[in-house]
Design an enzyme around this catalytic site. Structure first.
Site, mmCIF file in Angstrom:
data_model
loop_
_atom_site.group_PDB
_atom_site.id
_atom_site.type_symbol
_atom_site.label_atom_id
_atom_site.label_comp_id
_atom_site.label_asym_id
_atom_site.label_seq_id
_atom_site.Cartn_x
_atom_site.Cartn_y
_atom_site.Cartn_z
ATOM 1 N N ASP A 94 0.876 -1.168 0.000
ATOM 2 C CA ASP A 94 0.000 0.000 0.000
ATOM 3 C C ASP A 94 0.917 1.223 0.000
ATOM 4 O O ASP A 94 2.089 1.155 0.357
ATOM 5 C CB ASP A 94 -0.966 -0.006 1.198
ATOM 6 C CG ASP A 94 -2.131 0.960 0.961
ATOM 7 O OD1 ASP A 94 -2.067 1.761 -0.005
ATOM 8 O OD2 ASP A 94 -3.111 0.933 1.733
HETATM 9 C C1 BGC Z 1 -4.991 3.381 0.095
HETATM 10 C C2 BGC Z 1 -5.064 2.422 -1.055
HETATM 11 C C3 BGC Z 1 -4.873 3.183 -2.340
HETATM 12 C C4 BGC Z 1 -3.535 3.877 -2.285
HETATM 13 C C5 BGC Z 1 -3.178 4.660 -3.540
HETATM 14 C C6 BGC Z 1 -3.744 4.241 0.058
HETATM 15 O O1 BGC Z 1 -3.829 5.278 0.966
HETATM 16 O O2 BGC Z 1 -5.039 2.682 1.319
HETATM 17 O O3 BGC Z 1 -6.295 1.765 -1.038
HETATM 18 O O4 BGC Z 1 -5.008 2.356 -3.434
HETATM 19 O O5 BGC Z 1 -3.539 4.783 -1.210
HETATM 20 O O6 BGC Z 1 -3.924 5.818 -3.633
#
Ligand code: BGC
Length: 749
Positions: free
Chosen positions: A277
């Site tokens: 993530d």
């Molecule tokens: C989120 C993800 C997301 C990623 C990219 C993170 O803060 O938890 O679900 O895909 O950011 O934006």
């Protein structure tokens, strides 16, 4: 002639494979010849990957472990390896401008894409076929915007009713989440777009998501939090899995060898790649060795982000898998070359499986097409749950209605989704007021009033005078109307990724608004427009009709109007239990945790598994949803058992009849009850469901097929799925608390 060519090419392949096997692992810049086997799409993916890998230098391989931008992996142009260009999802393609341009080139004009209903709304449809079409539509839009990968679906379980991202996922039940996750992934991958099932393994609250350590027992992990990921791997062969921010049992998910290697890669057999993530890595060698394949984001946008006070405060971290760090650890002997090869092979494999190597996606395609709007509308409509309908107030009869008062902080604007990375900004979104006005036509007068401002949204409506005047306007129009529709709920600033919802209570003034409007007009329909549950005790007893429309995406207002006027018959069923109050929920005692630790002490007793087993009455149970018609179930029968060396399957059939006056769809749910197991089990567990459409008077026989896994539990002492042979009960219900038919079944092996 043909066979000669074939023989010659086979010989060539064998020769090149033999050569490959003997090449030193660090081939110095092997040339990227035009007819290299890795470019030959008629060869198997593993062979192509092996060929390409051996043409890469150690530096090139190390480069591939970290992103090159906010949403791009690292390309290796010398060999024609493209960057994987990502876009946020899962509720459509997130279309905002940002560093390295999430979907657009920097400073390009904003591109609007279709906003689909929230995950919880799609889950309320219990319709995998529709979710698959949604996945496909989103993938088409991803390609149209020149991207290759969509960051979804979210399959984390709704454990805590206050989780800020409950709206994104598929509810509280692992079986339902698995069915819908698999459907979404199949739809996306069918278009050659790369999905990312997230967040592995347990992102169930936003509170301190970069620091929180979740203590979860192995049984709860296997029975509740992992099944949707397992199904994504084993049934959909998902191309990527995104790790979660939190720690599980003391280790960050991004460097959790138990989760990433032992479970995901070994137990589930995941062959593709794991992506972190965003900004959630904390080490180099431990992360790579644990099974992390690609760290995101990377490059200048990551470094700029890490310097921001907000990122420092929230505990973001990254840049650990950048080439220099990885190479240093290889040199020091802390990461083996075999591990690096495995990481890179997995990324290359997905690039090949998706066809990206040969067919890079270029922007400029059509977005927000009528076909995709139609899917968004279908989802929003099928997801609406009718929770109460006293004296058949709904559907509204246009012939008998002259005036409708549409009221509420969520009535005049379209609240399409919760906040954070999943929020899609469409070109146009239909508010409840717009949808109702359009449907009402010229014969019905539609009046409207704010009633109360959304807490914290607009200071002009937050003063005592403004509140009094807003409420008075609402009361005035309600008292003069034949029917009042009050749309309440939250919005993307108080229900969002990054923090949890503060309280289960509706935002300030909304309970009072409902009470006051109901006094002015007893024919009041309350509509919930939110992802998380809300407390209803202040008004539910006196509310004649109640609908939950969740966040319905851009078509939410049209969907609501279709349900209100009976153009569509409500068929949504709750994918979550709605508790009476937060304290009743199973995780309430341990939420949000203490000293950055939280224990999932309720174990497997999540959602209805808890409410039904421990006799805690929810406000509305899992699986519940009314219709404008009635369905009767009869004739539960065990069908023939299918047996082969590897598969045992039991089939059951039930007759369902529409006994009312409206055509409609019902979701028949099958639960199993294990009364004899050697280990404590929930009173029942959902193991199958069937959505069926019936005309008035029509009946159909629906089939259910259960395999052995439906009867098993995860045995913590043997660390295996276990079946205790004996008599199980098959329960057929219209909700977890409305079991209408039961039958015993002997399962002996
Ligand atoms: C989120 C993800 C997301 C990623 C990219 C993170 O803060 O938890 O679900 O895909 O950011 O934006």
């Amino acid at each position: 002639m043909k066979s000669n060519v074939l023989r010659a090419s086979i010989a060539l392949i064998l020769l090149s494979t033999a050569l490959i096997a003997h090449l030193p692992s660090q081939a110095p810049s092997t040339p990227a010849i035009a007819d290299a086997p890795y470019k030959n799409t008629s060869l198997g993916v593993d062979q192509r990957v092996a060929d390409l890998l051996h043409r890469m230098t150690l530096e090139e391989k190390a480069t591939m472990l970290a992103g090159s931008g906010w949403m791009e992996s690292a390309p290796i142009p010398r060999l024609g390896i493209p960057a994987i260009k990502m876009a946020d999802g899962p509720l459509g393609v997130r279309s905002w401008m940002g560093s390295s341009a999430i979907t657009n080139a920097a400073n390009a004009p904003k591109i609007a894409s279709t906003s689909f209903p929230s995950g919880v709304a799609m889950a309320a449809t219990w319709n995998p076929e529709l979710v698959q079409r949604e996945g496909q539509a989103i993938a088409q839009e991803t390609k149209a915007l020149g991207r290759d990968m969509i960051l979804g679906p979210t399959v984390n379980i709704n454990r805590v009713p206050l989780w800020g991202r409950n709206f994104e996922g598929y509810g509280e039940d692992p079986y339902l989440a698995a069915r819908l996750g698999v459907a979404y992934i199949k739809g996306v991958q069918a278009e050659g777009v790369i999905p990312s099932v997230k967040h592995f393994a347990a992102n169930n609250e936003e509170f301190e998501r970069h620091r929180l350590d979740e203590k979860i027992d192995e049984r709860a992990l296997h029975e509740i939090y992992l099944p949707a990921f397992k199904a994504a791997v084993q049934e959909a062969d998902v191309w990527t899995v995104m790790s979660a921010y939190e720690k599980v049992n003391g280790k960050y998910c991004a460097e959790n060898d138990y989760l990433l290697t032992d479970i995901l890669k070994k137990e589930f057999g995941f062959k593709n790649f794991v992506v972190s993530d965003w900004a959630s890595t904390y080490s180099t060698a431990p992360t790579v060795n644990a099974g992390m394949d690609l760290e995101m984001p990377g490059g200048p946008p990551l470094h700029a982000m890490l310097k921001r006070p907000q990122s420092i405060m929230s505990g973001n971290s990254g840049g650990w898998l950048e080439a220099d760090k990885v190479l240093a650890e290889i040199k020091a002997g802390h990461i083996s070359e075999a591990t690096l090869n495995d990481n890179v092979s997995r990324i290359l494999r997905v690039i090949m499986l998706s066809g990206l190597m040969e067919h890079p996606h270029t922007p400029g395609g059509e977005v927000d097409t009528p076909e995709r709007q139609k899917i968004a509308l279908e989802g929003a409509t099928e997801g609406i749950v009718l929770l109460k309908n006293q004296n058949a107030l709904l559907p509204l009869d246009p012939a008998k209605i002259h005036t409708i008062a549409v009221i509420g902080p969520n009535a005049l604007v379209a609240r399409t989704g919760g906040g954070g990375s999943s929020l899609v900004r469409p070109d146009h979104a239909v508010s409840p007021l717009e949808g109702i006005t359009k449907r009402a036509g010229s014969a019905i007068k539609v009046t409207s009033a704010l009633g109360v401002g959304m807490e914290g949204e607009d200071p002009a409506h937050d003063t005592a005078e403004a509140r009094a005047s807003d409420l008075k306007q609402a009361t005035d129009i309600a008292s003069k109307a034949d029917v009042a529709v009050v749309v309440v709920g939250r919005y993307n600033k108080n229900e969002s990724e990054g923090f949890d919802v503060k309280t289960l209570d509706l935002p300030a003034g909304q309970d009072e608004l409902i009470q006051t409007v109901e006094k002015a007009n007893p024919r009041t329909i309350v509509v919930l427009n939110t992802g998380d549950p809300v407390t209803m005790s202040k008004w539910l007893d006196t509310t004649p009709a109640l609908l939950d429309m969740w966040y319905g995406g851009q078509e939410g207002g049209n969907a609501l109007a279709a349900i209100l006027f009976g153009d569509a018959n409500p068929s949504g069923k709750l994918p979550v239990s709605l508790p009476k109050k937060f304290e009743d929920s199973p995780a309430a005692k341990t939420y949000p945790g203490k000293d950055l630790r939280t224990e999932y002490s309720e174990g497997i007793y999540v959602g209805y598994r808890y409410y039904d087993s421990k006799n805690v009455e929810p406000q509305f149970p899992f699986g519940f949803g009314l219709s404008y018609t009635n369905f009767e179930y009869s004739n539960l029968k065990a069908g023939p058992m299918a047996a082969s060396a590897s598969i045992l399957a039991w089939s059951f059939t039930v007759d369902v009849k529409n006994t009312g006056k409206h055509p409609g769809a019902d979701v028949v749910q099958l639960y199993i009850h294990d009364g004899h197991s050697k280990i404590d089990r929930p009173i029942h567990e959902l193991k199958s469901f069937n959505r069926v459409e019936l005309k008035p008077g029509e009946s159909k026989t629906v089939d259910f097929m259960l395999d052995r896994s439906a009867f098993e539990y995860w045995n913590p002492s043997t660390k295996q799925w276990t079946l205790d042979p004996g008599t199980f009960e098959i329960q057929i219900g219209a909700s977890s608390r409305d079991i209408r038919l039961k039958a015993p079944v002997q399962i002996t092996r």
